[in-house]
Write an enzyme that holds these catalytic residues in place. Structure first.
Site, PDB file in Angstrom:
ATOM      1  N   HIS A  44       0.851  -1.181   0.000  1.00 36.86           N
ATOM      2  CA  HIS A  44       0.000   0.000   0.000  1.00 36.86           C
ATOM      3  C   HIS A  44       0.892   1.239   0.000  1.00 36.86           C
ATOM      4  O   HIS A  44       2.105   1.143   0.164  1.00 36.86           O
ATOM      5  CB  HIS A  44      -0.924  -0.015   1.223  1.00 36.86           C
ATOM      6  N   ASN A  45       0.264   2.420  -0.187  1.00 39.89           N
ATOM      7  CA  ASN A  45       1.046   3.660  -0.165  1.00 39.89           C
ATOM      8  C   ASN A  45       1.709   3.816   1.199  1.00 39.89           C
ATOM      9  O   ASN A  45       1.061   3.646   2.218  1.00 39.89           O
ATOM     10  CB  ASN A  45       0.139   4.853  -0.436  1.00 39.89           C
ATOM     11  N   SER A  47       4.256   1.927   2.225  1.00 48.60           N
ATOM     12  CA  SER A  47       4.795   0.663   2.724  1.00 48.60           C
ATOM     13  C   SER A  47       6.308   0.591   2.554  1.00 48.60           C
ATOM     14  O   SER A  47       6.951  -0.340   2.999  1.00 48.60           O
ATOM     15  CB  SER A  47       4.146  -0.511   1.998  1.00 48.60           C
ATOM     16  N   GLY A  48       6.870   1.584   1.890  1.00 50.74           N
ATOM     17  CA  GLY A  48       8.318   1.632   1.721  1.00 50.74           C
ATOM     18  C   GLY A  48       8.780   1.198   0.340  1.00 50.74           C
ATOM     19  O   GLY A  48       9.970   1.129   0.069  1.00 50.74           O
ATOM     20  N   LYS A  49       7.822   0.937  -0.545  1.00 50.87           N
ATOM     21  CA  LYS A  49       8.237   0.374  -1.825  1.00 50.87           C
ATOM     22  C   LYS A  49       8.962   1.374  -2.724  1.00 50.87           C
ATOM     23  O   LYS A  49       9.882   1.005  -3.443  1.00 50.87           O
ATOM     24  CB  LYS A  49       7.056  -0.295  -2.545  1.00 50.87           C
ATOM     25  N   SER A  50       8.579   2.656  -2.638  1.00 49.10           N
ATOM     26  CA  SER A  50       9.283   3.627  -3.475  1.00 49.10           C
ATOM     27  C   SER A  50      10.696   3.915  -2.972  1.00 49.10           C
ATOM     28  O   SER A  50      11.592   4.230  -3.751  1.00 49.10           O
ATOM     29  CB  SER A  50       8.488   4.924  -3.584  1.00 49.10           C
ATOM     30  N   GLU A 169       6.009   2.830  -9.837  1.00 51.33           N
ATOM     31  CA  GLU A 169       4.595   3.216  -9.908  1.00 51.33           C
ATOM     32  C   GLU A 169       4.284   3.896 -11.227  1.00 51.33           C
ATOM     33  O   GLU A 169       3.539   4.873 -11.281  1.00 51.33           O
ATOM     34  CB  GLU A 169       4.224   4.143  -8.753  1.00 51.33           C
TER      35      GLU A 169
END
Lengths: 282, 289, 265
Positions: A44-45, A47-50, A169
Site C-alpha cells: 500500500h502507499n 509501505s516503503g516500496k518507493s 509506480e
C-alpha cells in the site's frame, strides 16, 4: 541457477536520521532479484516500496545493510556505470519528460552517455518503434496522453540498452487505457528481450504479470513468492490494503454463499471451468 | 437541485488559431438527488462538462440551468457565487489545491469565502476530519507535512465543508491504493444517501459507475452518445465497444457464464456481490432440479 | 484566458522560412534590427514594408495570426506615434488646436517610427512562429559557444532555457487548474479591491510554487537517473544544418542593406 542482478541484504533506511521515534521507511529488508525475471514489488502507499526503488539505483544509500547490483556493492564510484545499466520510469509522466519533443527526450540519456550521433539516431528510432510511438517522434509532451508519455519514458530508458528496467509506480497516475498501453509495452519488451523488469506498484493486474512478487508492509518485507502463492493469502492481503483478483473475489463470495469450489481461483478461466465441471455439467 | 444542459457546445481558445472544440450540442439532465456517472476516455469532453456544472466555464452555445440559475454565453451572472457554493467540485488530484498554513485553515477557506461564520466553519472542519478518518492532531499541522492519502482527504474535506447540494467528483480516487480507493468511494456514497446530495461522478472506471450510479452518460468525442440506467447501458455491449469502452468486470464474467450454460441470469449483475448471489441462487436451483 | 496568448508560440509548417536553419533566422533578425535604422525616407521605409510583406508571404503564416500577435505591442506603437507627433517641432504646421500643434515633420517621424516598430515586431514574431523553441535554444547555444572560453555556462543556460520552455504549457495548465479549483471554493480573483485581489492570489501562488518545486525535484531525479552529469562528455542529438537556402537568405539581407543605402538621403 540464474545470475543475480540485484540483491539487498538487511537494508534499513530512515529519512528521519535524527529522530529515532519515527518508524524507518525500510527495516531489515533482504531479497534477491535474478536475471530476466519480472519482479513486482507491491504494497500500500507508504509501505516503503518507493524507497526501495531509490536504493536500487543509488539515489539513496542505506544506513545499514548493503545493496548489490550485478554482484557489486553499490557505491559512489560505480554509481554512474550502474545507472547506465538500469532504465527507470517514474510515476508522474510530466515530471520526467526532459526533452522538448518525443525524440529529444528519448535521446537524452544517450547524449549524457556520449553515444555518437549516427548511433543515437538509430537507437532513438528503434526504441520508439519498440514502444509503438514512432509516429509521435516530433510531438511535444503536452500533446500526448499520460500513457503515451510513459511509453516515451520507457523508450528513453531502453535506448541505452540496459539490463534492468525499473518501473516506479509508472502506471499509478494513468487512466485504464494508458495503464493497458504501458503494461502491454512492457510485456512485449519482456518477450523480445531478456530484460529484467522490476515494477513497483499497487496495481494488482501489474503484479499478476510478474514471475515473482515481493510484498511490502510497514517498511518490512511481508512475503515473497509467485503471484499464485501470494494471492492464496486471501484475506490477509485485503487486510493489508490490497485488492484480490476478480476471479478470486467471486470465488470467495460464492463460497460464502455456500457454493463449494475446488479452490479460490486466480483466473477467470479456472473459475469458469470449476463452475462448469462441479455445478452445471450434470 | 436539478442541473440541465441544453444544446451545450464549448470551444477552447475560441477565435484564435488554436481553437479547439470540446463539446458539441450536449443535452443532459441531472435530476436532484440522483447519482450520475459520466464516463468517457481522456479527451472525450467529460472534464469540460464538469467545469460547466458550476459555471467555471460558460457554454459558447446553448445553456445550462443550475437550480434556478441560467448560465449562457452572453449573460452576465450575478448569482455565480451562489451556484459555486451549492455545487462543490472535487477535482482530480485535489491535494494540489491545498495552500494554507494549517489543515484547519485550509478546510475553512471555502466556507469562509462564502460568508459562513468562523465558528461554524471550524465546527464543520472538525466534524469532517473525523468523518474522513483523519486523526484530530492533523488540524494544526501544515497540509504539506501529510502523506499523499491524507492530503487527498483534507482537500476533499475542504470541498465538503461548503455544504454543497451537488457534489461533482472528477476521478476522486486516481493514484490511491485499493483500500484508499474503496474507503473514499464508500464515503461519498454514504454522504450521497445520508445528506440527499446530488452526486456527479466523472470516471474511467466502469466498475465504479456500475456500483454506485443510478444514471450513466457516456461521452465520446465531445458528444453525449449514450444515456440511461446502468442496467440499460450495460445491456448494449456492442454500443460500448463502438466507443472503445468495456463492460464492468462482473458483467463481462456474467456473459461468459451465460454463454457456457446457455441460460441468462435474471438481471445484469453490476457488482461482484450481486453476481455471486445470482450465481449461487442459480446453482442452488440447478441442484434441486 | 491563458490559452489565447499567441505571441511567441510555434505554428508548425513547411514553408521556406520554416525550413531555414534557426541560426540563420536568429542572425537574420539581429542584422535586420540594425539594417532597419538605415532607412530614413519614404522610399526606404517603403522598401522595408515590401520586404517584410514578402517574408510574411514566404512564411505562409496567415496575416490574421500576426496581427493577433501584434496586439500586445499596438498600444506601445500608438504611444510612440503620438509622442513623436506631438513633441517634434520641425517643418510646416499642419494642424493646430488649442495647445496642440502638429508639425509635418512630427507626422513623418511618427509614421516612420511606427513602421520601424511594426516591421521589427512582425519579423521577430515570424522567427518564433516558424521556429521551434528547441531550435532557437540550440541555435543560441551554438552561436554563443565561443563565449565558453570566458567561462560563460552556455550549455547550462541553454538547457535551462529549453526546460523552461518545455514546462511553460504544463505550468499554464496547472495554473488554470488551480485557479479553477480555488474559484470553485469561492475564491474570487477578478473582482474586489486591489487588496482583496492580492489576497486571492495567495491560494493560487502557493500551490503553484509547491508543485513547481515538486516537479523540479522529480525532474532532477529523472535527469540524474538518466545519467546527466553536466555538459562534459555529452554528445548532441540535435544537429543544425546550414544549407544553401540559409546563405541565400543572408545574401538577401546584404542586398536589402545595399538598396537602402543607395536610396536613403
Amino acid at each position: 541457477m540464474k545470475r543475480e542482478i540485484i540483491s539487498l541484504q538487511d537494508v534499513t533506511f530512515t529519512y528521519a536520521t535524527d529522530d529515532s521515534n519515527v518508524r524507518p521507511a525500510l527495516n531489515n529488508v533482504s531479497y534477491t532479484i535474478y536475471e530476466s525475471q519480472w519482479v513486482a514489488i507491491v504494497g500500500h502507499n507508504g509501505s516503503g516500496k518507493s524507497t526501495l526503488a531509490r536504493l536500487m539505483n543509488g539515489l539513496l544509500f542505506p544506513q545499514t545493510g548493503t545493496v548489490r547490483v550485478f554482484g557489486e556493492t553499490l557505491n559512489e564510484q560505480n554509481l554512474w556505470e550502474t545507472r547506465s545499466q538500469m532504465g527507470m520510469v517514474f510515476q508522474n509522466p510530466d515530471n520526467q519528460f526532459v526533452g522538448a519533443t518525443v525524440q529529444d527526450d528519448v535521446a537524452f540519456a544517450l547524449e549524457n552517455n556520449g553515444i555518437p550521433f549516427e548511433e543515437m539516431v538509430e537507437r532513438v528510432e528503434a526504441s520508439l518503434a519498440k514502444v509503438n510511438m514512432s509516429e509521435f517522434m516530433n510531438s511535444e509532451p503536452h500533446h500526448l496522453s499520460g500513457g503515451q508519455k510513459q511509453r516515451v519514458a520507457i523508450a528513453g530508458a531502453i535506448a541505452l540498452k540496459p539490463k534492468i528496467l525499473l518501473l516506479d509506480e509508472a502506471t499509478s497516475m494513468l487512466d485504464p487505457q494508458g495503464r493497458e498501453e504501458v503494461l502491454a509495452t512492457v510485456r512485449q519488451l519482456k518477450e523480445e528481450t531478456d530484460l529484467t523488469v522490476i515494477s513497483i506498484t499497487h496495481d494488482l493486474e501489474e503484479a499478476l504479470l510478474a514471475d515473482r512478487v515481493i510484498m511490502m508492509n510497514q517498511g518490512e518485507k511481508y512475503v515473497e513468492g509467485t503471484p499464485e502463492e501470494i494471492f492464496q493469502k486471501g484475506q490477509e492481503l485485503v487486510d493489508l490494503g490490497l485488492d484480490l483478483p476478480f476471479a478470486m473475489n467471486i470465488s470467495r463470495l460464492l463460497r460464502a454463499q455456500g457454493i463449494p469450489l475446488v479452490a479460490d481461483h486466480m483466473s477467470e478461466e479456472e473459475l469458469v471451468n470449476d463452475l462448469w465441471t462441479s455445478h452445471f455439467n450434470k | 437541485m436539478d442541473i440541465t444542459l441544453q444544446q451545450v457546445s464549448y470551444a477552447y481558445a475560441k477565435n484564435t488559431p488554436f481553437e479547439k472544440r470540446a463539446l458539441f450540442d450536449v443535452d443532459l439532465h441531472i435530476a436532484s438527488g440522483s447519482y450520475q456517472a459520466i464516463i468517457g476516455h481522456t479527451g472525450s469532453g467529460k472534464s469540460t462538462i464538469l467545469q460547466h456544472l458550476n459555471a467555471l466555464l460558460k457554454p459558447t452555445d446553448g445553456s445550462i440551468n443550475i437550480g434556478d440559475v441560467e448560465v449562457k454565453a452572453d449573460k452576465k451572472n450575478k448569482q455565480l457565487r451562489e451556484v459555486r457554493q451549492k455545487v462543490g467540485i472535487v477535482f482530480q488530484f485535489p491535494e494540489h489545491q491545498l495552500f494554507d498554513e494549517t489543515v484547519l485553515k485550509d478546510i475553512m477557506f471555502g466556507p469562509m469565502n462564502f460568508g459562513v461564520p468562523e465558528v461554524e466553519a471550524k465546527r464543520r472542519a472538525i466534524e469532517l476530519t473525523q468523518l474522513l478518518g483523519l486523526p484530530e492532531e492533523v488540524l494544526e499541522k501544515s497540509p504539506f507535512d501529510l502523506s499523499g492519502g491524507q492530503m487527498r482527504r483534507v482537500a476533499i474535506a475542504g470541498v465538503l465543508a461548503m455544504n454543497p447540494k451537488v457534489l461533482v467528483l472528477d476521478e476522486p480516487t486516481a493514484g490511491l491504493d485499493p483500500r484508499g480507493r474503496k474507503e473514499i468511494m464508500d464515503l461519498f456514497y454514504t454522504l450521497h444517501k445520508e445528506k440527499g446530495l446530488t452526486t456527479v461522478l466523472v470516471t474511467h472506471s466502469m466498475e465504479d459507475a456500475a456500483r454506485y450510479a443510478d444514471q450513466i452518460a457516456i461521452m465520446h468525442n465531445g458528444k453525449c452518445v449514450l444515456e440511461g440506467t446502468p442496467q440499460e447501458i450495460f445491456a448494449h455491449e456492442e454500443r460500448l465497444t463502438e466507443f472503445r469502452l468495456e463492460l464492468p468486470q462482473s458483467v463481462r464474467f456474467q456473459k461468459k457464464i451465460e454463454q457456457m450454460i446457455g441460460k441468462k441470469l435474471p438481471t445484469i449483475c453490476l457488482t461482484e456481490e450481486s453476481l455471486a448471489e445470482e450465481l449461487a441462487q442459480l446453482i442452488k436451483k440447478e441442484r434441486e432440479e | 484566458m491563458l490559452e489565447k496568448m499567441i505571441f511567441g508560440r510555434y505554428i508548425p509548417g513547411d514553408s521556406f522560412i520554416h525550413r531555414l536553419d534557426a541560426r540563420a533566422k536568429l542572425i537574420f533578425v539581429f542584422l535586420f534590427i540594425a539594417i532597419v535604422f538605415i532607412a530614413n525616407n519614404w522610399i526606404t521605409y517603403g522598401v522595408l514594408v515590401v520586404f517584410t510583406f514578402l517574408i510574411i508571404r514566404m512564411s505562409k503564416i496567415r496575416l490574421y495570426f500576426l496581427i493577433n500577435g501584434l496586439k500586445p505591442v499596438v498600444i506601445l506603437i500608438i504611444f510612440t506615434f503620438l509622442l513623436h507627433l506631438i513633441f517634434t517641432r520641425e517643418g510646416d504646421v499642419i494642424y493646430h488646436w488649442k495647445f496642440i500643434t502638429i508639425y509635418e515633420e512630427g507626422l513623418r517621424q511618427g509614421i516612420f517610427i511606427s513602421i520601424r516598430f511594426f516591421v521589427l515586431v512582425i519579423l521577430t514574431s515570424i522567427l518564433t512562429l516558424t521556429t521551434t523553441p528547441i531550435s532557437i535554444t540550440d541555435a543560441l547555444e551554438t552561436l554563443l559557444n565561443p563565449l565558453k572560453k570566458w567561462k560563460l555556462p552556455v550549455h547550462e543556460l541553454a538547457l535551462m532555457m529549453s526546460i523552461s520552455l518545455r514546462f511553460i504549457p504544463t505550468l499554464m495548465d496547472e495554473t488554470d487548474k488551480i485557479m479553477k479549483a480555488q474559484m470553485a471554493r469561492g475564491s474570487d480573483m477578478t473582482t474586489g479591491s486591489l487588496k482583496e485581489r492580492m489576497n486571492a492570489i495567495v491560494p493560487l501562488l502557493i500551490p503553484l510554487f509547491v508543485s513547481a518545486f515538486k516537479r523540479a525535484e522529480d525532474l532532477a531525479t529523472a535527469m540524474e537517473v538518466r545519467g546527466y552529469k553536466g555538459g562534459e562528455g555529452r554528445t548532441r542529438y540535435r544537429k543544425l544544418e546550414w544549407e544553401l537556402r540559409d546563405t541565400i537568405t543572408m545574401f538577401s539581407l546584404v542586398v536589402l542593406a545595399g538598396v537602402l543605402v543607395f536610396l536613403r538621403q
